[in-house]
Design a protein around this motif. Structure first.
Motif, PDB file in Angstrom:
ATOM      1  N   PHE A   1      32.980  43.096  37.655  1.00 32.12           N
ATOM      2  CA  PHE A   1      32.080  42.506  36.502  1.00 32.12           C
ATOM      3  C   PHE A   1      32.557  40.926  36.404  1.00 32.12           C
ATOM      4  O   PHE A   1      31.815  40.031  36.459  1.00 32.12           O
ATOM      5  N   LEU A   2      33.768  40.664  36.430  1.00 28.32           N
ATOM      6  CA  LEU A   2      34.386  39.484  35.899  1.00 28.32           C
ATOM      7  C   LEU A   2      34.112  38.357  37.133  1.00 28.32           C
ATOM      8  O   LEU A   2      33.712  37.287  36.976  1.00 28.32           O
ATOM      9  N   ARG A   3      34.360  39.171  38.209  1.00 33.43           N
ATOM     10  CA  ARG A   3      33.884  38.333  39.371  1.00 33.43           C
ATOM     11  C   ARG A   3      32.427  37.719  39.597  1.00 33.43           C
ATOM     12  O   ARG A   3      32.315  36.401  39.953  1.00 33.43           O
ATOM     13  N   GLU A   4      31.451  38.742  39.442  1.00 29.98           N
ATOM     14  CA  GLU A   4      30.362  38.230  39.333  1.00 29.98           C
ATOM     15  C   GLU A   4      29.758  37.587  38.107  1.00 29.98           C
ATOM     16  O   GLU A   4      29.110  36.364  38.431  1.00 29.98           O
ATOM     17  N   LEU A   5      30.443  37.649  37.045  1.00 30.52           N
ATOM     18  CA  LEU A   5      30.367  36.916  36.121  1.00 30.52           C
ATOM     19  C   LEU A   5      30.867  35.293  36.173  1.00 30.52           C
ATOM     20  O   LEU A   5      30.238  34.129  35.739  1.00 30.52           O
ATOM     21  N   ASP A   6      31.962  35.254  36.782  1.00 31.61           N
ATOM     22  CA  ASP A   6      32.638  33.793  37.179  1.00 31.61           C
ATOM     23  C   ASP A   6      31.602  33.273  38.240  1.00 31.61           C
ATOM     24  O   ASP A   6      31.311  31.872  38.328  1.00 31.61           O
ATOM     25  N   ARG A   7      31.125  34.094  39.160  1.00 33.08           N
ATOM     26  CA  ARG A   7      30.021  33.400  40.240  1.00 33.08           C
ATOM     27  C   ARG A   7      28.864  32.897  39.487  1.00 33.08           C
ATOM     28  O   ARG A   7      28.275  31.756  40.104  1.00 33.08           O
ATOM     29  N   ARG A   8      28.479  33.580  38.584  1.00 29.91           N
ATOM     30  CA  ARG A   8      27.257  33.226  37.883  1.00 29.91           C
ATOM     31  C   ARG A   8      27.395  31.688  36.903  1.00 29.91           C
ATOM     32  O   ARG A   8      26.453  31.137  37.056  1.00 29.91           O
ATOM     33  N   THR A   9      28.441  31.764  36.378  1.00 30.61           N
ATOM     34  CA  THR A   9      28.427  30.794  35.600  1.00 30.61           C
ATOM     35  C   THR A   9      29.045  29.389  36.192  1.00 30.61           C
ATOM     36  O   THR A   9      28.906  28.364  35.698  1.00 30.61           O
TER      37      THR A   9
END
Length: 76
Positions: free
Chosen positions: A59-67
């Motif tokens: 989840f954190l990796r996906e959130l970082d990718r989105r931001t």
């Protein structure tokens, strides 16, 4: 002599009944004192452990990718 034969038959019957009860009951570990281990309740299994989003690396990796954007700036 008849008394001795009856005694042997009675002992054999008692042994057979005890063995049948042990097999049927799952042999709960009854000892010489007749004490048995307490049974643990067998209810439904607890649900699997839920991971909070802030502890989930995917989840954190996906959130970082989105931001992050390609130019390195972050979206507001």
């Amino acid at each position: 002599m008849v008394f001795l034969v009856m005694l042997v038959i009675a002992i054999a019957v008692v042994v057979l009944v005890m063995r049948a009860a042990a097999v049927q009951g799952g042999d709960q570990g009854g000892g010489p004192g007749g004490q048995r281990r307490p049974r643990t309740p067998r209810g439904p299994k607890p649900p699997p452990r839920i991971i909070a989003p802030d502890d989930d690396p995917d989840f954190l990796r996906e959130l970082d990718r989105r931001t992050r954007r390609d130019d390195g700036s972050t979206s507001a």
